[in-house]
Each structure stands twice: as structure tokens, then as C-alpha cells.
Design a protein around this motif. Structure first.
Motif, PDB file in Angstrom:
ATOM      1  N   GLN A 156      48.781  -4.253  27.164  1.00 35.52           N
ATOM      2  CA  GLN A 156      48.780  -3.024  27.969  1.00 35.52           C
ATOM      3  C   GLN A 156      47.358  -2.556  28.249  1.00 35.52           C
ATOM      4  N   THR A 157      47.242  -1.533  29.079  1.00 37.55           N
ATOM      5  CA  THR A 157      45.913  -1.081  29.494  1.00 37.55           C
ATOM      6  C   THR A 157      45.800   0.441  29.473  1.00 37.55           C
ATOM      7  N   ILE A 158      44.551   0.909  29.357  1.00 36.42           N
ATOM      8  CA  ILE A 158      44.208   2.306  29.638  1.00 36.42           C
ATOM      9  C   ILE A 158      43.730   2.284  31.089  1.00 36.42           C
ATOM     10  N   SER A 159      44.253   3.199  31.906  1.00 36.50           N
ATOM     11  CA  SER A 159      43.979   3.139  33.346  1.00 36.50           C
ATOM     12  C   SER A 159      42.525   3.501  33.669  1.00 36.50           C
ATOM     13  N   GLN A 160      42.109   3.067  34.854  1.00 36.75           N
ATOM     14  CA  GLN A 160      40.784   3.379  35.391  1.00 36.75           C
ATOM     15  C   GLN A 160      40.619   4.910  35.461  1.00 36.75           C
ATOM     16  N   GLY A 220      54.927   6.154  29.455  1.00 36.97           N
ATOM     17  CA  GLY A 220      53.871   5.167  29.207  1.00 36.97           C
ATOM     18  C   GLY A 220      52.662   5.809  28.546  1.00 36.97           C
ATOM     19  N   THR A 221      52.800   6.151  27.247  1.00 37.14           N
ATOM     20  CA  THR A 221      51.712   6.815  26.508  1.00 37.14           C
ATOM     21  C   THR A 221      50.486   5.931  26.408  1.00 37.14           C
ATOM     22  N   GLY A 222      50.704   4.632  26.174  1.00 33.08           N
ATOM     23  CA  GLY A 222      49.588   3.696  26.027  1.00 33.08           C
ATOM     24  C   GLY A 222      48.607   4.166  24.972  1.00 33.08           C
ATOM     25  N   SER A 223      47.360   4.385  25.368  1.00 30.29           N
ATOM     26  CA  SER A 223      46.317   4.828  24.430  1.00 30.29           C
ATOM     27  C   SER A 223      46.428   6.307  24.071  1.00 30.29           C
ATOM     28  N   TYR A 240      45.257   8.556  26.292  1.00 27.06           N
ATOM     29  CA  TYR A 240      44.180   9.215  27.046  1.00 27.06           C
ATOM     30  C   TYR A 240      44.703  10.124  28.159  1.00 27.06           C
ATOM     31  N   GLN A 241      45.633   9.596  28.969  1.00 28.46           N
ATOM     32  CA  GLN A 241      46.190  10.407  30.061  1.00 28.46           C
ATOM     33  C   GLN A 241      46.887  11.658  29.489  1.00 28.46           C
ATOM     34  N   ALA A 242      47.571  11.494  28.373  1.00 34.13           N
ATOM     35  CA  ALA A 242      48.251  12.632  27.738  1.00 34.13           C
ATOM     36  C   ALA A 242      47.234  13.684  27.298  1.00 34.13           C
ATOM     37  N   GLU A 263      56.564   6.103  24.861  1.00 33.98           N
ATOM     38  CA  GLU A 263      55.974   4.759  24.888  1.00 33.98           C
ATOM     39  C   GLU A 263      56.953   3.781  24.247  1.00 33.98           C
ATOM     40  N   ARG A 264      57.149   2.613  24.866  1.00 31.29           N
ATOM     41  CA  ARG A 264      58.127   1.660  24.321  1.00 31.29           C
ATOM     42  C   ARG A 264      57.576   0.832  23.166  1.00 31.29           C
ATOM     43  N   HIS A 265      56.238   0.687  23.088  1.00 31.13           N
ATOM     44  CA  HIS A 265      55.635  -0.067  21.976  1.00 31.13           C
ATOM     45  C   HIS A 265      55.323   0.890  20.823  1.00 31.13           C
ATOM     46  N   VAL A 287      53.752   0.433  18.082  1.00 29.08           N
ATOM     47  CA  VAL A 287      52.364   0.342  17.595  1.00 29.08           C
ATOM     48  C   VAL A 287      51.451   1.260  18.407  1.00 29.08           C
ATOM     49  N   LEU A 288      51.614   1.227  19.731  1.00 32.79           N
ATOM     50  CA  LEU A 288      50.773   2.060  20.598  1.00 32.79           C
ATOM     51  C   LEU A 288      51.122   3.536  20.418  1.00 32.79           C
ATOM     52  N   ALA A 289      52.421   3.834  20.380  1.00 30.12           N
ATOM     53  CA  ALA A 289      52.851   5.240  20.265  1.00 30.12           C
ATOM     54  C   ALA A 289      52.318   5.865  18.975  1.00 30.12           C
ATOM     55  N   GLY A 335      60.319   4.864  22.744  1.00 32.71           N
ATOM     56  CA  GLY A 335      61.604   4.617  23.392  1.00 32.71           C
ATOM     57  C   GLY A 335      61.460   4.144  24.811  1.00 32.71           C
ATOM     58  N   ASN A 336      62.609   4.051  25.477  1.00 33.67           N
ATOM     59  CA  ASN A 336      62.643   3.638  26.875  1.00 33.67           C
ATOM     60  C   ASN A 336      62.493   4.871  27.760  1.00 33.67           C
ATOM     61  N   GLY A 337      61.317   5.016  28.338  1.00 32.58           N
ATOM     62  CA  GLY A 337      61.026   6.207  29.128  1.00 32.58           C
ATOM     63  C   GLY A 337      61.749   6.278  30.453  1.00 32.58           C
ATOM     64  N   THR A 338      62.355   5.171  30.901  1.00 33.81           N
ATOM     65  CA  THR A 338      62.998   5.229  32.222  1.00 33.81           C
ATOM     66  C   THR A 338      64.212   6.165  32.196  1.00 33.81           C
ATOM     67  N   ALA A 339      64.694   6.487  31.004  1.00 38.01           N
ATOM     68  CA  ALA A 339      65.813   7.431  30.884  1.00 38.01           C
ATOM     69  C   ALA A 339      65.311   8.864  30.778  1.00 38.01           C
ATOM     70  N   VAL A 383      54.437   8.733  35.826  1.00 40.70           N
ATOM     71  CA  VAL A 383      54.853   7.421  35.339  1.00 40.70           C
ATOM     72  C   VAL A 383      53.619   6.529  35.417  1.00 40.70           C
ATOM     73  N   THR A 384      53.196   5.975  34.268  1.00 38.92           N
ATOM     74  CA  THR A 384      51.940   5.216  34.277  1.00 38.92           C
ATOM     75  C   THR A 384      52.184   3.717  34.143  1.00 38.92           C
ATOM     76  N   ALA A 385      53.351   3.258  34.587  1.00 39.26           N
ATOM     77  CA  ALA A 385      53.656   1.834  34.685  1.00 39.26           C
ATOM     78  C   ALA A 385      54.470   1.652  35.965  1.00 39.26           C
ATOM     79  N   PRO A 430      53.885  -3.397  34.297  1.00 38.99           N
ATOM     80  CA  PRO A 430      55.258  -3.038  34.678  1.00 38.99           C
ATOM     81  C   PRO A 430      55.929  -2.021  33.765  1.00 38.99           C
ATOM     82  N   LEU A 431      56.785  -1.225  34.372  1.00 40.08           N
ATOM     83  CA  LEU A 431      57.689  -0.344  33.638  1.00 40.08           C
ATOM     84  C   LEU A 431      58.905  -1.186  33.276  1.00 40.08           C
ATOM     85  N   ILE A 432      59.171  -1.319  31.979  1.00 39.38           N
ATOM     86  CA  ILE A 432      60.219  -2.215  31.503  1.00 39.38           C
ATOM     87  C   ILE A 432      61.437  -1.416  31.070  1.00 39.38           C
ATOM     88  N   GLY A 433      62.615  -1.929  31.403  1.00 36.15           N
ATOM     89  CA  GLY A 433      63.831  -1.323  30.882  1.00 36.15           C
ATOM     90  C   GLY A 433      64.819  -0.976  31.973  1.00 36.15           C
TER      91      GLY A 433
HETATM   92  N1  SAM Z   1      48.867   6.359  30.199  1.00 37.86           N
HETATM   93  C1  SAM Z   1      48.278   5.325  29.381  1.00 37.86           C
HETATM   94  C2  SAM Z   1      46.927   5.675  28.874  1.00 37.86           C
HETATM   95  O1  SAM Z   1      46.412   6.765  29.188  1.00 37.86           O
HETATM   96  O2  SAM Z   1      46.384   4.871  28.114  1.00 37.86           O
HETATM   97  C3  SAM Z   1      48.226   4.005  30.097  1.00 37.86           C
HETATM   98  C4  SAM Z   1      49.567   3.417  30.199  1.00 37.86           C
HETATM   99  S1  SAM Z   1      49.689   1.689  30.476  1.00 37.86           S
HETATM  100  C5  SAM Z   1      48.990   1.490  32.078  1.00 37.86           C
HETATM  101  C6  SAM Z   1      51.470   1.640  30.740  1.00 37.86           C
HETATM  102  C7  SAM Z   1      52.264   1.876  29.476  1.00 37.86           C
HETATM  103  O3  SAM Z   1      53.631   1.997  29.825  1.00 37.86           O
HETATM  104  C8  SAM Z   1      52.163   0.736  28.478  1.00 37.86           C
HETATM  105  O4  SAM Z   1      51.690   1.191  27.253  1.00 37.86           O
HETATM  106  C9  SAM Z   1      53.604   0.226  28.381  1.00 37.86           C
HETATM  107  O5  SAM Z   1      53.953  -0.248  27.109  1.00 37.86           O
HETATM  108  C10 SAM Z   1      54.377   1.467  28.762  1.00 37.86           C
HETATM  109  N2  SAM Z   1      55.754   1.235  29.217  1.00 37.86           N
HETATM  110  C11 SAM Z   1      56.238   0.260  30.024  1.00 37.86           C
HETATM  111  N3  SAM Z   1      57.569   0.424  30.217  1.00 37.86           N
HETATM  112  C12 SAM Z   1      57.929   1.531  29.501  1.00 37.86           C
HETATM  113  C13 SAM Z   1      59.155   2.223  29.286  1.00 37.86           C
HETATM  114  N4  SAM Z   1      60.306   1.836  29.847  1.00 37.86           N
HETATM  115  N5  SAM Z   1      59.140   3.320  28.500  1.00 37.86           N
HETATM  116  C14 SAM Z   1      58.016   3.744  27.916  1.00 37.86           C
HETATM  117  N6  SAM Z   1      56.814   3.132  28.073  1.00 37.86           N
HETATM  118  C15 SAM Z   1      56.768   2.046  28.856  1.00 37.86           C
END
Ligand code: SAM
Length: 231
Positions: free
Chosen positions: A63-67, A90-93, A95-97, A111-113, A115-117, A137-141, A154-156, A209-212
Motif C-alpha cells: 500500500q501507499t501514502i498518497s502524494q 483506507g486509513t493506510g498510514s 496521514y490523511q486522517a 482499513e482492511r489491513h 497491521v496498517l490500522a 474492516g471492509n470499508g466499502t460497507a 475514499v483513498t483507494a 485498488p479498493l478491495i471487497g
Molecule cells: N489514506 C492513506 C494514507 O493517508 O496513508 C492512504 C491510503 S492507500 C492509498 C489505500 C488504502 O486503502 C490501503 O491501505 C488499503 O489497504 C486500503 N483499502 C483497500 N480496500 C479497502 C477496503 N475495502 N476497506 C478498507 N480499506 C481498504
């Protein structure tokens, strides 16, 4: 390589001036948040020297922290005034939060991962961003228990805006999301008014990608190439 906090402050000032304000971001509250949040704390140690570079960076789990500019662009489009409840997918790192937490009342981020959350949650607490609530969890819900949200980010990248998120958007609310397939998406801003919505195209972008359910399937033959997304 670690720098002094004065040096990081200088790097942030320069980031805002040369990457963000110069590209047209004018909301002074957004610019100030970008000057204040220590982005270097949200990137892996070995990438410290690139923390304020004009690009996305890997954060682990593919995964990535966005530009920085994209973070500012998406944040500005949410038109936050400080009273809002914001949902981030998509909490990721984290930073956006952290940026959102300075501009809104409460930030709910999923955040679905795990470890990252968990890492993001620890860091946000350590840095004092106490109005951010992290969930695995699955953020698409969405997060129906805390809906409606005046702003959703939505950051994915999704194939289309997940319907549960539109349902959880407040009347008058704004939703920002990258929509489209691997490698090329449109950043869109949806505004809800009563039962109808209007959509504005903002910029071409490339997100992971946004997964789920309501997103992309986890593994798809000939679909997402994870190595590509690790850039
Ligand atoms: N906003 C983050 C930051 O400031 O670092 C960057 C987010 S990164 C571009 C996208 C994130 O979305 C990833 O950490 C990925 O695991 C998460 N993601 C993808 N599908 C998801 C889902 N269905 N629910 C929650 N998180 C998801």
C-alpha cells in the motif's frame, strides 16, 4: 536519515509552497494543516529523506501514502468547516486522517489491513489526534453506526462509488473518490442534495485498488498487478 524538527518544518513549508499552493489549492485551513502535520512520522524509517517529496511512497502491505498534493486536493474538495463527521475508507498510514482531524469534528477511518490500522491507530494517539477513530474492516460497507457523514473520502480506487457510502452521506454532503480501473482513474467529487447527486470530475489519478464487496475482487485473473501498485 533523521533531520531536526526545524528542518522538517522548513521542508513542510516548502512542500506547501511548491507542490500544493502553486498548483491551485487555496483553502488556507487546508494549507495550514499540511504545514502542521508531521508527514515524516507516517512514512517508513528508510524513506524519511523522501517524506516531503512530490510523490506517493510505499508503507508496507503493498500500500501507499498518497502524494501530498493529492491529499490536499481531496481534502479541499470536502469543504470542511470544523463541525463535520468525516468517514475515510483506507486509513493506510493515518496521514490523511491526521490532516482531516485538524479540519473536522470527528474522523472515522476504516482499513482492511490490521497491521496498517493498528500502526496508524498507535501513531495517531501518540501524536494527539484524539478525534480519529480507526477500525479494521471492509470499508466499502461504510460505518452505518456513525452515519450520516457530512464528508466521505475514499483513498483507494473503486469500480464505482459504493452504494452504501452514498447512502451514508448526509444531505448536502460531499464524497471524494478515485473511480476507475488499474492505472487510470478519475478523481470525482459527488455532492448529495435530497435524493439526487451531482458529480464533478477533478483530475486523473492512479490509486491502489479498493478491495471487497462494492469494490474490486481480491484476486482477479488478468486484473490488478500488485507489483505495479507498489510504486
Ligand atoms: N489514506 C492513506 C494514507 O493517508 O496513508 C492512504 C491510503 S492507500 C492509498 C489505500 C488504502 O486503502 C490501503 O491501505 C488499503 O489497504 C486500503 N483499502 C483497500 N480496500 C479497502 C477496503 N475495502 N476497506 C478498507 N480499506 C481498504
Amino acid at each position: 536519515m533523521k533531520a531536526s524538527s526545524a528542518e522538517y518544518q522548513r521542508l513542510r513549508e516548502r512542500m506547501v509552497e511548491t507542490q500544493i499552493a502553486s498548483r491551485g489549492i487555496a483553502d488556507e485551513r487546508v494549507l495550514q494543516a499540511m504545514r502542521e502535520v508531521p508527514r515524516h512520522r507516517f512514512v517508513p524509517e528508510h524513506l524519511l529523506s523522501s517524506a516531503y517529496a512530490d510523490c506517493a511512497l510505499p508503507i508496507g502491505e503493498g500500500q501507499t501514502i498518497s502524494q501530498p498534493y493529492i491529499v490536499a486536493l481531496m481534502t479541499e474538495a470536502l469543504e470542511l468547516q470544523s463541525h463535520e463527521r468525516v468517514l475515510e475508507i483506507g486509513t493506510g498510514s493515518g496521514y490523511q486522517a491526521a490532516i482531516l482531524s485538524k479540519l473536522a469534528r470527528d474522523v472515522y477511518t476504516i482499513e482492511r489491513h490490521a497491521v496498517l490500522a493498528e500502526r496508524a491507530q498507535r501513531l495517531l494517539a501518540e501524536l494527539g489526534y484524539h478525534n480519529v477513530h480507526v477500525r479494521v474492516g471492509n470499508g466499502t460497507a461504510g460505518w452505518p453506526e456513525h452515519a450520516p457523514f457530512e464528508a466521505i473520502i475514499v483513498t483507494a480506487a473503486a469500480p464505482e462509488v459504493p452504494q452504501p457510502l452514498l447512502d451514508q452521506l448526509a444531505d448536502g454532503g460531499r464524497l471524494v473518490a478515485p473511480v476507475g480501473p488499474a492505472g487510470f482513474q478519475n478523481l470525482i467529487c459527488v455532492r448529495k442534495k435530497g435524493q439526487s447527486t451531482t458529480t464533478r470530475n477533478m483530475a486523473p489519478v492512479a490509486f491502489v485498488p479498493l478491495i471487497g464487496e462494492h469494490g474490486w475482487p481480491e484476486k482477479e485473473e488478468g486484473g490488478w498487478d500488485w507489483r505495479f501498485w507498489r510504486r
